[in-house]
Scaffold this motif. Structure first.
Motif, PDB file in Angstrom:
ATOM      1  N   ASN A  36       0.825  -1.214   0.000  1.00 29.16           N
ATOM      2  CA  ASN A  36       0.000   0.000   0.000  1.00 29.16           C
ATOM      3  C   ASN A  36       0.853   1.256   0.000  1.00 29.16           C
ATOM      4  O   ASN A  36       0.521   2.236  -0.676  1.00 29.16           O
ATOM      5  CB  ASN A  36      -0.954   0.006   1.194  1.00 29.16           C
ATOM      6  N   GLU A  39       2.268   1.668  -3.554  1.00 33.65           N
ATOM      7  CA  GLU A  39       1.226   2.118  -4.480  1.00 33.65           C
ATOM      8  C   GLU A  39       0.875   3.584  -4.247  1.00 33.65           C
ATOM      9  O   GLU A  39       0.641   4.328  -5.198  1.00 33.65           O
ATOM     10  CB  GLU A  39      -0.015   1.240  -4.336  1.00 33.65           C
ATOM     11  N   ALA A  40       0.856   4.010  -2.995  1.00 35.05           N
ATOM     12  CA  ALA A  40       0.566   5.411  -2.682  1.00 35.05           C
ATOM     13  C   ALA A  40       1.671   6.316  -3.213  1.00 35.05           C
ATOM     14  O   ALA A  40       1.399   7.399  -3.742  1.00 35.05           O
ATOM     15  CB  ALA A  40       0.390   5.593  -1.180  1.00 35.05           C
ATOM     16  N   ASP A  42       3.661   5.705  -5.800  1.00 37.94           N
ATOM     17  CA  ASP A  42       3.519   5.746  -7.255  1.00 37.94           C
ATOM     18  C   ASP A  42       2.368   6.663  -7.673  1.00 37.94           C
ATOM     19  O   ASP A  42       2.492   7.420  -8.634  1.00 37.94           O
ATOM     20  CB  ASP A  42       3.293   4.344  -7.827  1.00 37.94           C
ATOM     21  N   ALA A  43       1.262   6.590  -6.959  1.00 42.25           N
ATOM     22  CA  ALA A  43       0.110   7.445  -7.272  1.00 42.25           C
ATOM     23  C   ALA A  43       0.464   8.916  -7.075  1.00 42.25           C
ATOM     24  O   ALA A  43       0.084   9.767  -7.877  1.00 42.25           O
ATOM     25  CB  ALA A  43      -1.087   7.066  -6.404  1.00 42.25           C
ATOM     26  N   LYS A  44       1.210   9.222  -6.025  1.00 41.38           N
ATOM     27  CA  LYS A  44       1.641  10.605  -5.773  1.00 41.38           C
ATOM     28  C   LYS A  44       2.537  11.091  -6.911  1.00 41.38           C
ATOM     29  O   LYS A  44       2.370  12.207  -7.416  1.00 41.38           O
ATOM     30  CB  LYS A  44       2.391  10.691  -4.447  1.00 41.38           C
ATOM     31  N   ASP A  46       2.650   9.981 -10.019  1.00 35.91           N
ATOM     32  CA  ASP A  46       1.830  10.138 -11.228  1.00 35.91           C
ATOM     33  C   ASP A  46       1.016  11.430 -11.180  1.00 35.91           C
ATOM     34  O   ASP A  46       0.924  12.159 -12.174  1.00 35.91           O
ATOM     35  CB  ASP A  46       0.882   8.952 -11.407  1.00 35.91           C
ATOM     36  N   THR A  47       0.433  11.709 -10.033  1.00 36.90           N
ATOM     37  CA  THR A  47      -0.372  12.930  -9.878  1.00 36.90           C
ATOM     38  C   THR A  47       0.491  14.167 -10.040  1.00 36.90           C
ATOM     39  O   THR A  47       0.107  15.122 -10.720  1.00 36.90           O
ATOM     40  CB  THR A  47      -1.058  12.937  -8.493  1.00 36.90           C
ATOM     41  N   LYS A 141       9.279   5.123 -10.536  1.00 35.18           N
ATOM     42  CA  LYS A 141       8.231   4.326  -9.903  1.00 35.18           C
ATOM     43  C   LYS A 141       8.863   3.073  -9.282  1.00 35.18           C
ATOM     44  O   LYS A 141      10.011   2.741  -9.569  1.00 35.18           O
ATOM     45  CB  LYS A 141       7.179   3.936 -10.936  1.00 35.18           C
TER      46      LYS A 141
END
Length: 155
Positions: A36, A39-40, A42-44, A46-47, A141
């Motif tokens: 988790n 993934e968080a 990577d999401a940050k 990407d954003t 990433k």
């Protein structure tokens, strides 16, 4: 008093089974937690990449409207520098038609990013205002893929 003498308590095998079950639960919980967190992150990333892209495209619209190069924020890079970075990251840069002026790539550091409205980042980027290309040159990433995007009209 007699009842306490007859109490057998916990057996060694019961204790061992309890420890094994707790170890399995802790391992699963830790693995899920680590996944988790990755993934968080990577999401940050990407954003943030998308935020930078939107900001530079907005700056380019201002540049196109006014023809004032002050809107092209960052340090201009030589084509050879950008090509070397693209080769190292194994990405293919957009071929920008010769009809465009100012096809240069710019390096955005923390101060440049603040200038275009991006706060609280330690990453640096290489951007092209025309193609909307954004390359994060600081972070990758978790799958070790580079953080790179380009505008839809140049795909």
């Amino acid at each position: 008093m007699n009842k306490l003498k007859n109490s057998k308590g916990i057996t060694l095998s019961g204790l061992a089974i309890t420890i094994i079950v707790l170890t399995i639960l802790a391992t699963v919980g830790t693995t899920v937690g680590i996944t988790n967190i990755r993934e968080a992150k990577d999401a940050k990333l990407d954003t943030e990449l998308e935020m930078v892209q939107h900001a530079i495209l907005e700056q380019y619209v201002k540049f196109e409207t006014t023809k004032d190069v002050v809107y092209l924020v960052g340090n201009k890079l030589e084509k050879s520098e950008v090509d070397q970075i693209a080769q190292e990251l194994d990405i293919t840069l957009v071929e920008i038609p010769d009809t465009y002026e100012n096809k240069d790539y710019y390096k955005l550091d923390k101060a440049s990013l603040k200038e275009i409205g991006i706060q609280n980042t330690d990453d640096e980027y290489i951007v092209n205002y025309i193609s909307g290309e954004v390359i994060n040159i600081t972070s990758k990433k978790n799958d070790n893929k580079p953080l790179y995007t380009k505008a839809d009209n140049f795909k």
